[in-house]
Design a protein around this motif. Structure first.
Motif, PDB file in Angstrom:
ATOM      1  N   SER A  46       0.816  -1.216   0.000  1.00  0.00           N
ATOM      2  CA  SER A  46       0.000   0.000   0.000  1.00  0.00           C
ATOM      3  C   SER A  46       0.846   1.261   0.000  1.00  0.00           C
ATOM      4  O   SER A  46       0.374   2.323  -0.395  1.00  0.00           O
ATOM      5  N   ARG A  47       2.089   1.155   0.448  1.00  0.00           N
ATOM      6  CA  ARG A  47       2.954   2.328   0.446  1.00  0.00           C
ATOM      7  C   ARG A  47       3.324   2.748  -0.971  1.00  0.00           C
ATOM      8  O   ARG A  47       3.731   3.881  -1.204  1.00  0.00           O
ATOM      9  N   PHE A  48       3.207   1.821  -1.928  1.00  0.00           N
ATOM     10  CA  PHE A  48       3.596   2.115  -3.301  1.00  0.00           C
ATOM     11  C   PHE A  48       2.415   2.563  -4.164  1.00  0.00           C
ATOM     12  O   PHE A  48       2.582   2.914  -5.320  1.00  0.00           O
ATOM     13  N   TYR A  49       1.221   2.553  -3.580  1.00  0.00           N
ATOM     14  CA  TYR A  49       0.029   2.957  -4.318  1.00  0.00           C
ATOM     15  C   TYR A  49      -0.772   3.952  -3.485  1.00  0.00           C
ATOM     16  O   TYR A  49      -0.840   3.832  -2.263  1.00  0.00           O
ATOM     17  N   ARG A  50      -1.369   4.913  -4.160  1.00  0.00           N
ATOM     18  CA  ARG A  50      -2.188   5.922  -3.481  1.00  0.00           C
ATOM     19  C   ARG A  50      -3.600   5.900  -4.059  1.00  0.00           C
ATOM     20  O   ARG A  50      -3.778   5.747  -5.272  1.00  0.00           O
ATOM     21  N   PRO A  51      -4.622   6.063  -3.220  1.00  0.00           N
ATOM     22  CA  PRO A  51      -5.997   6.038  -3.708  1.00  0.00           C
ATOM     23  C   PRO A  51      -6.363   7.309  -4.460  1.00  0.00           C
ATOM     24  O   PRO A  51      -5.854   8.392  -4.179  1.00  0.00           O
ATOM     25  N   LEU A  52      -7.256   7.173  -5.418  1.00  0.00           N
ATOM     26  CA  LEU A  52      -7.739   8.299  -6.210  1.00  0.00           C
ATOM     27  C   LEU A  52      -9.220   8.064  -6.471  1.00  0.00           C
ATOM     28  O   LEU A  52      -9.598   7.052  -7.062  1.00  0.00           O
ATOM     29  N   SER A  53     -10.068   8.985  -6.002  1.00  0.00           N
ATOM     30  CA  SER A  53     -11.506   8.791  -6.159  1.00  0.00           C
ATOM     31  C   SER A  53     -11.889   8.779  -7.639  1.00  0.00           C
ATOM     32  O   SER A  53     -11.364   9.559  -8.441  1.00  0.00           O
ATOM     33  N   LEU A  54     -12.786   7.888  -7.984  1.00  0.00           N
ATOM     34  CA  LEU A  54     -13.230   7.768  -9.372  1.00  0.00           C
ATOM     35  C   LEU A  54     -13.804   9.091  -9.875  1.00  0.00           C
ATOM     36  O   LEU A  54     -13.590   9.475 -11.026  1.00  0.00           O
ATOM     37  N   ALA A  55     -14.520   9.812  -9.008  1.00  0.00           N
ATOM     38  CA  ALA A  55     -15.148  11.068  -9.424  1.00  0.00           C
ATOM     39  C   ALA A  55     -14.138  12.101  -9.882  1.00  0.00           C
ATOM     40  O   ALA A  55     -14.456  12.989 -10.686  1.00  0.00           O
ATOM     41  N   GLU A 101     -15.172   7.786 -20.853  1.00  0.00           N
ATOM     42  CA  GLU A 101     -16.462   7.756 -20.169  1.00  0.00           C
ATOM     43  C   GLU A 101     -16.959   6.321 -20.030  1.00  0.00           C
ATOM     44  O   GLU A 101     -17.619   5.968 -19.051  1.00  0.00           O
ATOM     45  N   GLU A 102     -16.641   5.475 -21.018  1.00  0.00           N
ATOM     46  CA  GLU A 102     -17.012   4.067 -20.928  1.00  0.00           C
ATOM     47  C   GLU A 102     -16.332   3.400 -19.730  1.00  0.00           C
ATOM     48  O   GLU A 102     -16.934   2.575 -19.030  1.00  0.00           O
ATOM     49  N   ASP A 103     -15.071   3.778 -19.482  1.00  0.00           N
ATOM     50  CA  ASP A 103     -14.369   3.270 -18.299  1.00  0.00           C
ATOM     51  C   ASP A 103     -15.100   3.689 -17.026  1.00  0.00           C
ATOM     52  O   ASP A 103     -15.312   2.875 -16.116  1.00  0.00           O
ATOM     53  N   LEU A 144     -16.831   1.098 -14.282  1.00  0.00           N
ATOM     54  CA  LEU A 144     -16.407   1.053 -12.883  1.00  0.00           C
ATOM     55  C   LEU A 144     -17.557   1.398 -11.945  1.00  0.00           C
ATOM     56  O   LEU A 144     -17.683   0.828 -10.861  1.00  0.00           O
ATOM     57  N   GLU A 145     -18.402   2.337 -12.348  1.00  0.00           N
ATOM     58  CA  GLU A 145     -19.563   2.679 -11.528  1.00  0.00           C
ATOM     59  C   GLU A 145     -20.503   1.487 -11.392  1.00  0.00           C
ATOM     60  O   GLU A 145     -21.084   1.259 -10.322  1.00  0.00           O
ATOM     61  N   ARG A 146     -20.660   0.713 -12.475  1.00  0.00           N
ATOM     62  CA  ARG A 146     -21.547  -0.456 -12.428  1.00  0.00           C
ATOM     63  C   ARG A 146     -21.033  -1.520 -11.465  1.00  0.00           C
ATOM     64  O   ARG A 146     -21.819  -2.308 -10.918  1.00  0.00           O
ATOM     65  N   THR A 147     -19.724  -1.543 -11.246  1.00  0.00           N
ATOM     66  CA  THR A 147     -19.148  -2.511 -10.302  1.00  0.00           C
ATOM     67  C   THR A 147     -18.929  -1.896  -8.923  1.00  0.00           C
ATOM     68  O   THR A 147     -18.231  -2.466  -8.078  1.00  0.00           O
ATOM     69  N   ASN A 148     -19.532  -0.699  -8.707  1.00  0.00           N
ATOM     70  CA  ASN A 148     -19.437  -0.001  -7.407  1.00  0.00           C
ATOM     71  C   ASN A 148     -18.000   0.287  -6.992  1.00  0.00           C
ATOM     72  O   ASN A 148     -17.649   0.218  -5.811  1.00  0.00           O
ATOM     73  N   THR A 149     -17.175   0.595  -7.972  1.00  0.00           N
ATOM     74  CA  THR A 149     -15.789   0.983  -7.695  1.00  0.00           C
ATOM     75  C   THR A 149     -15.739   2.479  -7.421  1.00  0.00           C
ATOM     76  O   THR A 149     -16.061   3.279  -8.287  1.00  0.00           O
TER      77      THR A 149
END
Length: 318
Positions: A3-12, A44-46, A50-55
């Protein structure tokens, strides 16, 4: 830890129109899986897929965070003005942008001299906190992703501005000074050794003495930059003072402790207790307030504590 090598980024916050050319990952069972490479445009398709899979969150490599931070700060006005993003998502974007800034400062303390960035973020944060009844809820999403991105500092800043908005009639410049000091209140931690910060068990006496130096060291560093107001510097230096005089670094007592620093101590303590950290599990807000109430007259001013508690419970008004 991966987790130290990755940072979260909100889909929005990932806009297909102008998101930089960097790789994006999804997380599954603790593993980070490449979703798109740097040479493919996010579409936008991406987003819809992702929204359909609740990501709700994607992830980027820590080495790409400079590009992400620049993208978020440059496009923050546009992202917050979009009609297709709800207020919680906007809050998540805003809190994440502020957390990225704090991470940037912790990585390179010299960047604290660039106060224009911090002031801009605090203006946005102030507007959001004052205009949304549930302004602090959006913090939970980004905080739950990874404590490593220093969301605690953003929590304290947001809560400080909420408390000041509800209880005191500060002008805009004063509120910005409060926000800046709160966002940078723990910057002195960067001058402590990594081993000291990451130690999982209790600190020995000499280690605790070193850890307590962060408030004074942060104050001296920011004062030397010459860009912060006395209000901001006061919060950084005195947020560990205690009402009975047993705090540090100056051992100030009672109302000799500036009000902004007293409130910073309350916000700092509450946010630390209600957030999951390596050394303890988050407490419910009501439980945290009950424990803090036992310190009234010791660590905290009775008057300020009960007014603070009313704000946290949603009852405090100016």
């Amino acid at each position: 830890m991966k987790s130290r090598f990755y940072r979260p980024l909100s889909l929005a916050s990932v806009s297909p129109s102008y998101f930089p050319e960097i790789a994006l990952y999804v997380r599954n069972s603790g593993n980070y899986i490449l979703y798109k490479n740097h040479d493919r445009q996010f579409t936008e398709e991406d987003r819809h897929r992702l929204e359909r899979t609740n990501t709700s969150f994607l992830y980027v490599r820590s080495g790409d965070m400079d590009a992400v931070t620049e993208y978020l700060e440059q496009n923050l006005d546009t992202l917050l003005a979009r009609d297709d993003i709800d207020s919680n998502a906007k809050g998540t974007i805003l809190y994440q942008t502020a957390a990225n800034y704090v991470t940037d400062v912790f990585d390179e303390p010299g960047k604290t001299a660039d106060i224009i960035r911090c002031r801009s973020l605090i203006r946005h944060l102030m507007k959001y906190v004052a205009g949304h009844e549930d302004a602090l809820k959006a913090l939970q999403a980004i905080t739950s992703q990874n404590y490593y991105i220093f969301t605690h500092s953003v929590q304290v800043a947001a809560l400080m501005m909420l408390v000041h908005d509800r209880l005191f009639r500060l002008n805009q410049d004063e509120m910005i000074d409060v926000g800046i000091g709160s966002l940078l209140h723990d910057v002195g931690m960067v001058f402590l050794s990594g081993q000291l910060l990451d130690k999982p068990d209790a600190l020995a006496a000499i280690e605790y003495h070193k850890a307590k130096q962060h408030a004074q060291k942060g104050y001296e560093h920011l004062q030397s930059a010459g860009t912060l107001s006395e209000v901001s510097l006061t919060i950084v230096r005195h947020h560990h003072e205690k009402y009975d005089g047993s705090g540090y670094p100056a051992g100030l007592k009672g109302d000799d402790i500036p009000r902004s620093a007293q409130l910073a101590a309350l916000c700092d303590t509450y946010c630390a207790m209600t957030t999951d950290r390596p050394k303890h599990t988050a407490l419910p807000g009501a439980e945290a307030l009950r424990i803090m109430e036992d310190e009234v007259g010791g660590a905290f001013s009775p008057d300020l504590f009960y007014r603070f508690a009313d704000v946290v419970k949603g009852k405090g008004k100016a």
